[in-house]
Design a protein around this motif. Structure first.
Motif, PDB file in Angstrom:
ATOM      1  N   MET A  61       0.820  -1.213   0.000  1.00 23.45           N
ATOM      2  CA  MET A  61       0.000   0.000   0.000  1.00 23.45           C
ATOM      3  C   MET A  61       0.854   1.263   0.000  1.00 23.45           C
ATOM      4  SD  MET A  61      -2.734   1.165   2.902  1.00 23.45           S
ATOM      5  CE  MET A  61      -3.457   2.802   2.892  1.00 23.45           C
ATOM      6  N   TYR A  62       1.886   1.294   0.837  1.00 27.29           N
ATOM      7  CA  TYR A  62       2.707   2.495   0.960  1.00 27.29           C
ATOM      8  C   TYR A  62       3.758   2.591  -0.141  1.00 27.29           C
ATOM      9  CZ  TYR A  62       0.365   2.654   5.430  1.00 27.29           C
ATOM     10  OH  TYR A  62      -0.605   2.699   6.400  1.00 27.29           O
ATOM     11  N   LEU A  63       4.207   1.454  -0.665  1.00 29.16           N
ATOM     12  CA  LEU A  63       5.120   1.495  -1.805  1.00 29.16           C
ATOM     13  C   LEU A  63       4.417   2.084  -3.033  1.00 29.16           C
ATOM     14  CD1 LEU A  63       6.944  -1.944  -1.441  1.00 29.16           C
ATOM     15  CD2 LEU A  63       7.822   0.329  -0.866  1.00 29.16           C
ATOM     16  N   PHE A  64       3.156   1.702  -3.248  1.00 25.17           N
ATOM     17  CA  PHE A  64       2.391   2.306  -4.349  1.00 25.17           C
ATOM     18  C   PHE A  64       2.153   3.793  -4.086  1.00 25.17           C
ATOM     19  CE2 PHE A  64       0.623  -2.132  -5.194  1.00 25.17           C
ATOM     20  CZ  PHE A  64       1.391  -2.296  -6.338  1.00 25.17           C
ATOM     21  N   LEU A  65       1.950   4.155  -2.822  1.00 23.38           N
ATOM     22  CA  LEU A  65       1.767   5.565  -2.482  1.00 23.38           C
ATOM     23  C   LEU A  65       3.041   6.359  -2.783  1.00 23.38           C
ATOM     24  CD1 LEU A  65       0.186   7.897  -1.272  1.00 23.38           C
ATOM     25  CD2 LEU A  65       0.850   7.101   1.008  1.00 23.38           C
ATOM     26  N   ALA A  66       4.208   5.777  -2.522  1.00 24.55           N
ATOM     27  CA  ALA A  66       5.472   6.442  -2.844  1.00 24.55           C
ATOM     28  C   ALA A  66       5.609   6.632  -4.359  1.00 24.55           C
ATOM     29  CB  ALA A  66       6.638   5.628  -2.298  1.00 24.55           C
ATOM     30  N   ASP A 123      -4.458  -3.369  -5.258  1.00 20.62           N
ATOM     31  CA  ASP A 123      -3.987  -3.564  -3.890  1.00 20.62           C
ATOM     32  C   ASP A 123      -5.150  -3.562  -2.903  1.00 20.62           C
ATOM     33  OD1 ASP A 123      -1.902  -3.261  -1.594  1.00 20.62           O
ATOM     34  OD2 ASP A 123      -3.207  -1.514  -1.373  1.00 20.62           O
ATOM     35  N   ARG A 124      -6.085  -2.611  -3.051  1.00 18.53           N
ATOM     36  CA  ARG A 124      -7.248  -2.541  -2.153  1.00 18.53           C
ATOM     37  C   ARG A 124      -8.149  -3.761  -2.329  1.00 18.53           C
ATOM     38  NH1 ARG A 124      -6.500  -1.142   1.958  1.00 18.53           N
ATOM     39  NH2 ARG A 124      -4.429  -1.743   1.242  1.00 18.53           N
ATOM     40  N   TYR A 125      -8.294  -4.240  -3.569  1.00 14.16           N
ATOM     41  CA  TYR A 125      -9.133  -5.419  -3.808  1.00 14.16           C
ATOM     42  C   TYR A 125      -8.549  -6.646  -3.123  1.00 14.16           C
ATOM     43  CZ  TYR A 125     -10.858  -9.549  -6.205  1.00 14.16           C
ATOM     44  OH  TYR A 125     -11.363 -10.795  -6.483  1.00 14.16           O
ATOM     45  N   PRO A 131      -7.599 -11.111   2.524  1.00 14.13           N
ATOM     46  CA  PRO A 131      -6.709 -10.547   3.562  1.00 14.13           C
ATOM     47  C   PRO A 131      -5.674 -11.542   4.084  1.00 14.13           C
ATOM     48  CG  PRO A 131      -8.919 -10.939   4.440  1.00 14.13           C
ATOM     49  CD  PRO A 131      -9.007 -11.138   2.965  1.00 14.13           C
ATOM     50  N   LEU A 132      -6.022 -12.820   4.137  1.00 16.04           N
ATOM     51  CA  LEU A 132      -5.091 -13.815   4.665  1.00 16.04           C
ATOM     52  C   LEU A 132      -3.954 -14.115   3.693  1.00 16.04           C
ATOM     53  CD1 LEU A 132      -7.607 -16.323   6.307  1.00 16.04           C
ATOM     54  CD2 LEU A 132      -6.336 -14.454   7.384  1.00 16.04           C
ATOM     55  N   HIS A 133      -4.181 -13.875   2.410  1.00  8.36           N
ATOM     56  CA  HIS A 133      -3.159 -14.158   1.396  1.00  8.36           C
ATOM     57  C   HIS A 133      -2.539 -12.877   0.836  1.00  8.36           C
ATOM     58  CE1 HIS A 133      -5.986 -17.616   1.381  1.00  8.36           C
ATOM     59  NE2 HIS A 133      -4.876 -18.338   1.235  1.00  8.36           N
ATOM     60  N   TYR A 134      -2.805 -11.748   1.480  1.00 11.25           N
ATOM     61  CA  TYR A 134      -2.363 -10.442   0.967  1.00 11.25           C
ATOM     62  C   TYR A 134      -0.848 -10.390   0.794  1.00 11.25           C
ATOM     63  CZ  TYR A 134      -1.628  -5.357   0.872  1.00 11.25           C
ATOM     64  OH  TYR A 134      -1.232  -4.083   0.540  1.00 11.25           O
ATOM     65  N   SER A 135      -0.117 -10.756   1.837  1.00  5.72           N
ATOM     66  CA  SER A 135       1.346 -10.657   1.782  1.00  5.72           C
ATOM     67  C   SER A 135       1.960 -11.665   0.823  1.00  5.72           C
ATOM     68  CB  SER A 135       1.945 -10.840   3.179  1.00  5.72           C
ATOM     69  OG  SER A 135       1.555 -12.083   3.730  1.00  5.72           O
ATOM     70  N   SER A 136       1.296 -12.792   0.602  1.00  3.50           N
ATOM     71  CA  SER A 136       1.845 -13.802  -0.312  1.00  3.50           C
ATOM     72  C   SER A 136       1.527 -13.475  -1.769  1.00  3.50           C
ATOM     73  CB  SER A 136       1.299 -15.187   0.050  1.00  3.50           C
ATOM     74  OG  SER A 136      -0.119 -15.225  -0.072  1.00  3.50           O
ATOM     75  N   ILE A 137       0.458 -12.709  -2.014  1.00  2.00           N
ATOM     76  CA  ILE A 137       0.105 -12.322  -3.395  1.00  2.00           C
ATOM     77  C   ILE A 137       0.923 -11.112  -3.834  1.00  2.00           C
ATOM     78  CG2 ILE A 137      -1.738 -11.423  -4.870  1.00  2.00           C
ATOM     79  CD1 ILE A 137      -3.718 -13.076  -3.252  1.00  2.00           C
ATOM     80  N   LEU A 138       0.930 -10.050  -3.010  1.00  2.00           N
ATOM     81  CA  LEU A 138       1.658  -8.825  -3.360  1.00  2.00           C
ATOM     82  C   LEU A 138       3.029  -8.827  -2.680  1.00  2.00           C
ATOM     83  CD1 LEU A 138      -1.166  -6.125  -3.255  1.00  2.00           C
ATOM     84  CD2 LEU A 138       0.032  -6.990  -5.253  1.00  2.00           C
ATOM     85  N   THR A 139       3.906  -9.650  -3.200  1.00  2.00           N
ATOM     86  CA  THR A 139       5.282  -9.696  -2.689  1.00  2.00           C
ATOM     87  C   THR A 139       6.096  -8.564  -3.316  1.00  2.00           C
ATOM     88  OG1 THR A 139       5.939 -11.190  -4.473  1.00  2.00           O
ATOM     89  CG2 THR A 139       5.131 -12.191  -2.437  1.00  2.00           C
ATOM     90  N   ASN A 140       7.306  -8.368  -2.809  1.00  2.00           N
ATOM     91  CA  ASN A 140       8.176  -7.312  -3.346  1.00  2.00           C
ATOM     92  C   ASN A 140       8.506  -7.547  -4.812  1.00  2.00           C
ATOM     93  OD1 ASN A 140       8.260  -5.941  -0.920  1.00  2.00           O
ATOM     94  ND2 ASN A 140      10.125  -6.971  -0.209  1.00  2.00           N
ATOM     95  N   SER A 141       8.681  -8.799  -5.199  1.00  2.00           N
ATOM     96  CA  SER A 141       8.983  -9.096  -6.607  1.00  2.00           C
ATOM     97  C   SER A 141       7.789  -8.781  -7.503  1.00  2.00           C
ATOM     98  CB  SER A 141       9.384 -10.568  -6.757  1.00  2.00           C
ATOM     99  OG  SER A 141       8.317 -11.425  -6.362  1.00  2.00           O
TER     100      SER A 141
END
Length: 347
Positions: A61-66, A123-125, A131-141
């Motif tokens: 969320m904040y990386l997209f904001l940057a 990202d919001r969707y 919500p439980l898979h948020y971090s595994s879907i939107l990884t840094n890569s």
């Protein structure tokens, strides 16, 4: 950046327009525009600095904001200076090469911002529906690949625009309608056949910002479907509240852009100040308002900004402990006096 062979053109420069009919008070009009420019610089640079320095904010969320702040900053740096140059120095002339270069960067950052807003909608969707898979879907890569795709798409459609403009002859007029160079405004001044330019320009708008807008609408349809399926009313409000800042960014960016594009291509000929007002709303207001909206609505950003700029005084912890001890002593003394007073009253 984009050299132009001016032998086929009568005009070798374009003349920018300030605020039509208000030329005599341009110096006063420059004051709010200068304030907006400073707010844009400070706001967006602050957001990028805070997100870069705080490891806890290195989430999608904040990386997209940057990224959005960087795009807003770039758009402002290629629009505000020429406006202030007109207001302060009456410097209205731009060579064809300089105008095409400015046009390229303005539309590049415009398309980039549109794509980033779409990425933020995705990202919001994911955050609301998975919500439980948020971090595994939107990884840094994944975020890095999204950023790379945004850059490639933007350059692919924007690089041909100034190249196609180089073949045109400008002999009807050299007076532009805005305080900066825009593609629809430039091709109206050509006395050559601009059919290819118009078709390609329309294709660029529809295939980038038009398509982005449709996908954003689809994202929010899916978000609303997910929210309405939640059993708790509190959960619904909490989920929708996380989207308010993004919805504001969508409205600020797309509403003036759609109106301006349609007026330029299909609308009736309106007074010049209407086009100027719509263009200013689209290119100047979002970079000013986006940082304000996100700081006001996002507690994490507010807290980190305060942490960054408000430093603790030397010996602050010791002084705070002393003040706490002093307050405790006063409270105990008051309690003792109150007990004595109650004993006297009972007698």
């Amino acid at each position: 950046m984009f050299p132009v062979n001016i032998t086929s053109s009568i005009f070798s420069t374009f003349l920018l327009t300030g605020i039509p009919g208000l030329e005599d008070v341009h110096i006063w009009i420059s004051i709010p525009f200068c304030a907006m420019f400073l707010i844009t610089l400070v706001g967006n640079v602050t957001i990028m600095t805070v997100i870069w320095k705080e490891q806890t904010l290195h989430v999608p969320m904040y990386l997209f904001l940057a990224m959005l702040a960087a795009s807003d900053l770039g758009l402002s740096l290629f629009t505000f200076p020429t406006m202030l140059r007109i207001f302060w120095l009456d410097g209205r002339e731009l060579t064809l090469s300089a105008c095409f270069t400015q046009m390229f960067f303005i539309h590049t950052f415009q398309d980039t911002e549109s794509a980033i807003i779409l990425a933020m909608a995705f990202d919001r969707y994911v955050a609301i529906s998975r919500p439980l898979h948020y971090s595994s879907i939107l990884t840094n890569s994944v975020i890095a690949r999204i950023a790379y795709a945004i850059v490639v798409r933007t350059l692919t459609v924007q690089v041909p625009l100034p190249i196609l403009l180089r073949r045109l002859c400008f002999c009807h007029s050299n007076l532009l309608s805005h305080s900066y160079c825009l593609h629809p405004d430039i091709i109206k001044l050509s006395c050559s056949n601009t059919k290819v330019n118009s078709i390609f320009g329309l294709f660029v708008v529809l295939s980038t910002m038009g398509l982005d807008f449709l996908f954003i609408l689809l994202s929010y349809v899916l978000i609303l479907k997910t929210v309405l399926s939640m059993a708790s009313h509190g959960s619904r409000l909490k989920a929708l509240n996380t989207c308010i800042s993004h919805v504001s960014a969508v409205i600020l960016f797309f509403t003036p852009m759609i109106c301006l594009s349609m007026l330029h291509r299909f609308g009736p000929r309106l007074p010049s100040h209407v086009y100027v007002a719509m263009a200013n709303m689209h290119f100047l207001i979002p970079p000013v308002m986006n940082p304000i909206v996100y700081v006001v609505k996002t507690k994490q950003i507010r807290d980190k900004i305060l942490k960054l700029f408000i430093k603790k005084r030397p010996g602050g912890d010791q002084q705070a402990a002393q003040e706490t001890q002093h307050t405790t002593s006063i409270a105990l003394a008051l309690q003792s006096h109150l007990s004595e007073f109650k004993a006297l009253c009972s007698k």
